[in-house]
Design a protein around this motif. Structure first.
Motif, mmCIF file in Angstrom:
data_model
loop_
_atom_site.group_PDB
_atom_site.id
_atom_site.type_symbol
_atom_site.label_atom_id
_atom_site.label_comp_id
_atom_site.label_asym_id
_atom_site.label_seq_id
_atom_site.Cartn_x
_atom_site.Cartn_y
_atom_site.Cartn_z
ATOM 1 N N SER A 88 -4.321 5.003 18.482
ATOM 2 C CA SER A 88 -2.399 4.772 18.720
ATOM 3 C C SER A 88 -2.471 3.409 18.368
ATOM 4 N N ARG A 89 -3.042 2.565 18.485
ATOM 5 C CA ARG A 89 -2.626 0.631 17.733
ATOM 6 C C ARG A 89 -2.698 0.644 16.640
ATOM 7 N N LEU A 90 -3.704 1.488 16.187
ATOM 8 C CA LEU A 90 -4.069 1.030 14.369
ATOM 9 C C LEU A 90 -3.125 2.161 13.809
ATOM 10 N N GLY A 91 -2.753 3.137 14.607
ATOM 11 C CA GLY A 91 -1.631 3.323 13.831
ATOM 12 C C GLY A 91 -0.088 3.403 14.240
ATOM 13 N N LEU A 92 0.021 2.385 15.236
ATOM 14 C CA LEU A 92 1.672 2.411 15.206
ATOM 15 C C LEU A 92 1.396 1.073 14.411
ATOM 16 N N PHE A 93 0.524 0.226 14.225
ATOM 17 C CA PHE A 93 0.283 -1.074 12.917
ATOM 18 C C PHE A 93 0.422 -0.548 11.760
ATOM 19 N N TYR A 94 -0.023 0.407 11.496
ATOM 20 C CA TYR A 94 0.061 1.477 9.935
ATOM 21 C C TYR A 94 1.840 1.490 9.832
ATOM 22 N N VAL A 95 2.702 2.375 10.450
ATOM 23 C CA VAL A 95 3.488 2.887 10.789
ATOM 24 C C VAL A 95 4.244 1.313 10.346
ATOM 25 N N GLU A 96 4.134 0.453 11.135
ATOM 26 C CA GLU A 96 5.544 -0.883 11.234
ATOM 27 C C GLU A 96 5.227 -1.541 10.461
ATOM 28 N N ASN A 97 3.945 -1.207 8.843
ATOM 29 C CA ASN A 97 3.275 -1.910 7.543
ATOM 30 C C ASN A 97 2.821 -1.199 6.725
ATOM 31 N N ARG A 98 3.609 0.312 7.023
ATOM 32 C CA ARG A 98 3.325 0.973 5.773
ATOM 33 C C ARG A 98 3.845 0.739 4.139
ATOM 34 N N SER A 99 3.896 0.481 3.672
ATOM 35 C CA SER A 99 4.042 0.373 1.792
ATOM 36 C C SER A 99 2.619 1.050 1.091
ATOM 37 N N ILE A 100 3.519 1.392 -0.345
ATOM 38 C CA ILE A 100 2.080 1.876 -1.043
ATOM 39 C C ILE A 100 1.472 1.434 -1.971
ATOM 40 N N LEU A 101 1.095 -0.832 -1.470
ATOM 41 C CA LEU A 101 -0.110 -0.880 -1.632
ATOM 42 C C LEU A 101 -0.931 -0.893 -0.345
ATOM 43 N N LEU A 102 -0.670 -1.111 0.823
ATOM 44 C CA LEU A 102 -1.704 -0.343 2.103
ATOM 45 C C LEU A 102 -2.459 1.134 2.401
ATOM 46 N N ASN A 103 -1.364 1.913 1.498
ATOM 47 C CA ASN A 103 -1.933 2.512 1.300
ATOM 48 C C ASN A 103 -3.046 2.728 0.174
ATOM 49 N N ILE A 104 -2.904 1.820 -0.660
ATOM 50 C CA ILE A 104 -3.729 2.268 -1.342
ATOM 51 C C ILE A 104 -4.704 1.758 -1.596
ATOM 52 N N ARG A 105 -5.061 0.643 -0.609
ATOM 53 C CA ARG A 105 -6.457 -0.761 -0.040
ATOM 54 C C ARG A 105 -6.804 0.153 1.014
ATOM 55 N N LEU A 106 -6.023 1.580 2.052
ATOM 56 C CA LEU A 106 -7.070 2.658 2.994
ATOM 57 C C LEU A 106 -7.489 3.123 1.918
ATOM 58 N N ILE A 107 -6.771 4.110 0.903
ATOM 59 C CA ILE A 107 -7.642 5.370 0.276
ATOM 60 C C ILE A 107 -9.016 4.491 -0.405
#
Length: 248
Positions: A171-190
């Motif tokens: 849940s904490r990792l998910g909340l971190f993502y919600v607060e910091n999400r961006s297209i660059l972060l998405n590409i890095r996570l993929i």
């Protein structure tokens, strides 16, 4: 505008993924059907953005009607998993069909993993923020806890163990993502999700760099390293460790 581009990326990559992996999907479908004669798909009801339920499509890795046992968390030794199902889970093949949900707009490629309705009903007010975005096929927690089945192996109550040592950090990792999400972060996570399939330590290093650079909670950074035993901890927004998986 950035969220529009995230959606465009989702649709493009989901289409490409379904086309590229279609032979593998068909082969897995035939294998699942061949072993017991039942549908190769498991349609799971999950909570989406805004708590709206949707039907998530997965390749079936368990015996038919396995969800009727009332056990939500699954260890690697779960007797409900079929022989073909072990391969499906090992290579994450049950995630590929969720690209259909991405095309439909139920899900995103990256986002907090969708949870069952009962679990969402027990979310704290802080965890409810996870439902402000589309759920995803992968995210930070998917990489950090890709061995969830192994963590729960041998537990007499995998649901409770999940609530105590995995849910708080997912849940904490998910909340971190919600607060910091961006297209660059998405590409890095993929990219890191793909790396995790063959070299999890390298993927964990990538998660660590993201968390450190963004000044995440030191406790979260420490847990995300996955080099220490996981300890029971309260979910975000709660002060007590969960004592029952039915507790709110």
């Amino acid at each position: 505008m950035r969220f529009f581009f995230i959606r465009v990326l989702d649709v493009m990559l989901a289409l490409i993924g379904l086309i590229v992996f279609s032979p593998l999907i068909v082969a897995a479908m035939v294998a699942v059907w061949w072993q017991d004669g039942f549908s190769p798909f498991y349609v799971a009801k999950r909570a989406g953005r805004g708590e709206r339920p949707f039907e998530m499509v997965k390749l079936r890795s368990m015996v038919k009607n396995a969800d009727r046992t009332g056990v939500a968390s699954t260890s690697n030794t779960d007797m409900r998993i079929t022989r073909v199902g072990h391969l499906i889970r090992r290579y994450k093949l049950d995630e590929i069909t969720q690209l259909w949900n991405v095309l439909k707009g139920d899900m995103s490629l990256v986002g907090p993993r969708p949870n069952v309705l009962q679990a969402v009903a027990n979310y704290s007010s802080e965890e409810k923020k996870l439902l402000t975005v589309r759920p995803g096929i992968t995210d930070l927690a998917s990489i950090v806890f890709s061995d969830e089945g192994e963590i729960l192996r041998g537990s007499s109550d995998p649901d409770l163990l999940y609530e105590q040592i995995i849910r708080p950090w997912k849940s904490r990792l998910g909340l971190f993502y919600v607060e910091n999400r961006s297209i660059l972060l998405n590409i890095r996570l993929i990219f890191m999700t793909i790396i995790a399939l063959v070299n999890k330590p390298a993927a964990l290093d990538g998660v660590h760099r993201i968390l450190v650079k963004s000044n995440a909670d030191p406790k979260l950074i420490d847990v995300a390293r996955r080099d220490k035993p996981l300890l029971a901890f309260p979910p975000p927004g709660m002060v007590d460790i969960v004592q029952s998986h039915h507790a709110s």
